[in-house]
Design a protein around this motif. Structure first.
Motif, PDB file in Angstrom:
ATOM      1  N   LEU A 119     -22.907   4.385   0.441  1.00 38.81           N
ATOM      2  CA  LEU A 119     -22.478   4.572  -0.948  1.00 38.81           C
ATOM      3  C   LEU A 119     -21.386   5.613  -0.994  1.00 38.81           C
ATOM      4  N   GLY A 120     -20.386   5.347  -1.806  1.00 39.35           N
ATOM      5  CA  GLY A 120     -19.310   6.312  -1.957  1.00 39.35           C
ATOM      6  C   GLY A 120     -18.897   6.458  -3.400  1.00 39.35           C
ATOM      7  N   ARG A 121     -18.135   7.507  -3.624  1.00 39.87           N
ATOM      8  CA  ARG A 121     -17.605   7.807  -4.947  1.00 39.87           C
ATOM      9  C   ARG A 121     -16.109   7.491  -4.895  1.00 39.87           C
ATOM     10  N   ALA A 122     -15.641   6.633  -5.788  1.00 38.34           N
ATOM     11  CA  ALA A 122     -14.210   6.314  -5.803  1.00 38.34           C
ATOM     12  C   ALA A 122     -13.419   7.568  -6.149  1.00 38.34           C
ATOM     13  N   THR A 123     -12.395   7.864  -5.356  1.00 37.33           N
ATOM     14  CA  THR A 123     -11.549   9.026  -5.664  1.00 37.33           C
ATOM     15  C   THR A 123     -10.330   8.599  -6.466  1.00 37.33           C
ATOM     16  N   HIS A 124     -10.072   7.293  -6.515  1.00 30.71           N
ATOM     17  CA  HIS A 124      -8.993   6.754  -7.339  1.00 30.71           C
ATOM     18  C   HIS A 124      -9.509   5.474  -7.972  1.00 30.71           C
ATOM     19  N   ARG A 125      -9.277   5.317  -9.267  1.00 25.39           N
ATOM     20  CA  ARG A 125      -9.803   4.136  -9.960  1.00 25.39           C
ATOM     21  C   ARG A 125      -8.680   3.321 -10.552  1.00 25.39           C
ATOM     22  N   PRO A 126      -8.731   1.995 -10.408  1.00 24.37           N
ATOM     23  CA  PRO A 126      -9.709   1.294  -9.572  1.00 24.37           C
ATOM     24  C   PRO A 126      -9.385   1.489  -8.091  1.00 24.37           C
ATOM     25  N   PRO A 127     -10.414   1.418  -7.234  1.00 24.53           N
ATOM     26  CA  PRO A 127     -10.146   1.476  -5.791  1.00 24.53           C
ATOM     27  C   PRO A 127      -9.288   0.286  -5.366  1.00 24.53           C
ATOM     28  N   PRO A 128      -8.420   0.460  -4.376  1.00 29.47           N
ATOM     29  CA  PRO A 128      -7.588  -0.668  -3.933  1.00 29.47           C
ATOM     30  C   PRO A 128      -8.457  -1.836  -3.478  1.00 29.47           C
ATOM     31  N   SER A 129      -7.983  -3.036  -3.778  1.00 28.72           N
ATOM     32  CA  SER A 129      -8.674  -4.241  -3.318  1.00 28.72           C
ATOM     33  C   SER A 129      -7.878  -4.838  -2.168  1.00 28.72           C
ATOM     34  N   ARG A 130      -8.299  -6.010  -1.731  1.00 28.56           N
ATOM     35  CA  ARG A 130      -7.501  -6.754  -0.752  1.00 28.56           C
ATOM     36  C   ARG A 130      -6.458  -7.640  -1.424  1.00 28.56           C
ATOM     37  N   SER A 131      -6.532  -7.733  -2.728  1.00 32.09           N
ATOM     38  CA  SER A 131      -5.798  -8.805  -3.404  1.00 32.09           C
ATOM     39  C   SER A 131      -4.551  -8.337  -4.145  1.00 32.09           C
ATOM     40  N   GLY A 132      -4.152  -7.078  -3.949  1.00 35.04           N
ATOM     41  CA  GLY A 132      -3.057  -6.568  -4.767  1.00 35.04           C
ATOM     42  C   GLY A 132      -1.683  -6.589  -4.125  1.00 35.04           C
ATOM     43  N   ALA A 133      -1.553  -7.103  -2.900  1.00 35.28           N
ATOM     44  CA  ALA A 133      -0.239  -7.108  -2.245  1.00 35.28           C
ATOM     45  C   ALA A 133       0.705  -8.066  -2.971  1.00 35.28           C
ATOM     46  N   ARG A 134       1.968  -7.653  -3.117  1.00 35.29           N
ATOM     47  CA  ARG A 134       2.961  -8.462  -3.832  1.00 35.29           C
ATOM     48  C   ARG A 134       4.164  -8.692  -2.920  1.00 35.29           C
ATOM     49  N   PRO A 135       4.848  -9.822  -3.101  1.00 29.90           N
ATOM     50  CA  PRO A 135       6.063 -10.058  -2.290  1.00 29.90           C
ATOM     51  C   PRO A 135       7.005  -8.867  -2.384  1.00 29.90           C
ATOM     52  N   GLY A 136       7.517  -8.437  -1.239  1.00 29.73           N
ATOM     53  CA  GLY A 136       8.392  -7.270  -1.200  1.00 29.73           C
ATOM     54  C   GLY A 136       7.678  -6.020  -0.728  1.00 29.73           C
ATOM     55  N   ASP A 137       6.330  -5.982  -0.879  1.00 32.71           N
ATOM     56  CA  ASP A 137       5.573  -4.828  -0.380  1.00 32.71           C
ATOM     57  C   ASP A 137       5.742  -4.719   1.140  1.00 32.71           C
ATOM     58  N   THR A 138       5.649  -3.486   1.620  1.00 31.21           N
ATOM     59  CA  THR A 138       5.667  -3.260   3.062  1.00 31.21           C
ATOM     60  C   THR A 138       4.233  -3.222   3.588  1.00 31.21           C
ATOM     61  N   LEU A 139       4.056  -3.599   4.863  1.00 33.84           N
ATOM     62  CA  LEU A 139       2.723  -3.705   5.476  1.00 33.84           C
ATOM     63  C   LEU A 139       2.583  -2.651   6.566  1.00 33.84           C
ATOM     64  N   TRP A 140       1.485  -1.895   6.536  1.00 30.08           N
ATOM     65  CA  TRP A 140       1.318  -0.733   7.395  1.00 30.08           C
ATOM     66  C   TRP A 140      -0.053  -0.724   8.070  1.00 30.08           C
ATOM     67  N   LEU A 141      -0.101   0.042   9.159  1.00 27.57           N
ATOM     68  CA  LEU A 141      -1.343   0.228   9.913  1.00 27.57           C
ATOM     69  C   LEU A 141      -1.430   1.718  10.259  1.00 27.57           C
ATOM     70  N   THR A 142      -2.621   2.316  10.094  1.00 30.38           N
ATOM     71  CA  THR A 142      -2.728   3.767  10.320  1.00 30.38           C
ATOM     72  C   THR A 142      -2.724   4.161  11.789  1.00 30.38           C
ATOM     73  N   GLY A 143      -2.943   3.213  12.698  1.00 30.68           N
ATOM     74  CA  GLY A 143      -2.999   3.596  14.104  1.00 30.68           C
ATOM     75  C   GLY A 143      -3.048   2.383  15.002  1.00 30.68           C
TER      76      GLY A 143
END
Lengths: 291, 291
Positions: B128-152
């Protein structure tokens, strides 16, 4: 000490957060936002918690009902469940029973996980609820002089289990499809000094609540409610059998319960035994003990 | 359609509450009190999710870490876990690893259940966690033109698994003791248009996020970070292997990440394939597919 007891002791040493209630209550109670979240996670294992070949729709129902019964014991209103599911041969029936239980108790499926495994299936459910009275009743608040109550009879699940196991054709519903006492729990939460659900057997669960409260409970067997079709000779068995999911609770001396309930005894100053049945220490197994 | 896919489809038909996010996200997100509760439940099964004979302390760590990774992907701060545990031969080591993981990630054990079972052991954890930003990011919000990243980098867990399986003496820590990117997830949550953790393989998880967002991701393999000791010939494998638990996320075109991260591609208007790797449709298994 059994392996499970040793492990649970080790887990308790980890669970120092007050929300964990020392892992000795039916649920964790976590302050979250401006409310209190009530949490429980119970598992069921094939061959232990259900009979081989049993209808998986009934197993799904029971998995939901037993977890919601823990919420009921804290007067919580269910807000959702997460399911840990192991694939098997009759998943369609499981989903059907899950659908029925979620609808019957008006609780949404929020998430979970599904895995494949060989061997006996293991199922887990996490139930979340919203406390309707704060703090929710614990097992540890009973005081000498309090009266001890039960919301309904014990023994119907035992008879149902035996009928199902032996194929006698007698009623099995009480074993297959228990009903969590959610409305009763909410009505009792503001009044009860201690409350729990009877899942492992009246005598063992009463012993646990007495121990948590550091009192002794005296139970009068003639005041314990039993199903009408229970043979008199089985009453002692019925007090040592679980799965009925009635609520066991204590009230202050002059308080009467706001829901139908049976007064079965009272709390007295702690004596040598946490439980006295008809003025004697009960002997033999008091209920289902995890091994 | 596999059995698990059919079952999950049936579960999704039940999970109509908006908090369930259609069972297609890493977590459920439930409004509770005046905050948002982020919930996940993942299981691990002996012989599937861990090697027979593996140190149970590492298994406990991984059970905690992988669930917290789901919270990380939603930018949530962990507030507690509930454990579903099956007894086994080396429970003392399990408890030791659990203690270490709870301390490392500063999350309390709130409750759970313990059962005995024959056959392969099955473990479940609800985080269980507490959202620190609302709404929490989903998987479904990427839009054409967005850049794609990986933390490591991806691939260290694969190398660690192989070293452990084959007893080569090479480093195994990345497989045994993954680190959920909790701080990174919290920093990214207000900015990311979509986010998830890479648990089953970069290519399959990117495909899932693209599908949820109804876009196509184009990934340039030369821009994907790999561990220094990964042979060049294994890079394709590394993109199809999970267990590294890095965060995969999209940002609006002009936004730069507030934490170290690698830009590996971008989102474009949905084409025939949800994923293009070096301008071609990747073929073969894209990652771990539940069966």
């Amino acid at each position: 000490m059994s392996k499970e007891t040793a492990l649970i002791d080790a887990m308790r040493a980890l669970a120092t957060h007050p929300a964990a209630r020392g892992l000795t209550d039916d649920c964790a109670v976590l302050d979250f936002g401006n409310e209190a979240l009530v949490l429980t996670h119970d598992m069921m294992v094939e061959g232990i918690h259900w009979l081989p070949g049993q209808d998986m729709a009934d197993v799904a129902w029971k998995l939901v009902a037993t977890n919601l019964s823990d919420l009921a014991a804290k007067g919580a209103k269910p807000v959702g469940v997460l399911l840990g599911f192991t694939l098997g041969a009759d998943d369609t029936r499981f989903v059907e029973g899950l659908r029925e239980a979620l609808a019957a108790f008006d609780v949404p499926l929020l998430g979970g996980d599904t895995v494949s495994a060989n061997g006996p299936r293991s199922l887990g459910l996490t139930a979340l609820g919203r406390a309707t009275h704060r703090p929710p009743p614990s097992r540890s608040g009973a005081r000498p002089g309090d009266t001890l109550w039960l919301t309904g009879p014990v023994g119907a699940a035992m008879l149902g289990f035996e009928a199902l196991r032996d194929g006698t054709g007698a009623a099995t519903l009480a074993f297959r499809r228990p009903t969590p006492r959610l409305a009763e729990g909410r009505a009792l939460a503001p009044l009860a000094t201690a409350m729990m659900d009877v899942s492992d057997g009246l005598l063992i669960d009463a012993t646990r609540m007495a121990a948590a409260s550091a009192v002794t409970f005296t139970i009068i067997s003639a005041d314990v409610p039993f199903p009408a079709d229970l043979p008199t000779a089985r009453r002692d068995d019925a007090m040592r059998w679980g799965d009925d999911y009635e609520l066991l609770f204590t009230l202050p001396p002059e308080t009467l319960p706001p829901v139908p309930a049976f007064r079965i005894g009272q709390a007295i100053t702690r004596s040598a035994s946490p439980l006295m049945l008809d003025e004697a220490c009960p002997t033999g197994p008091l209920g289902y003990v995890h091994d």
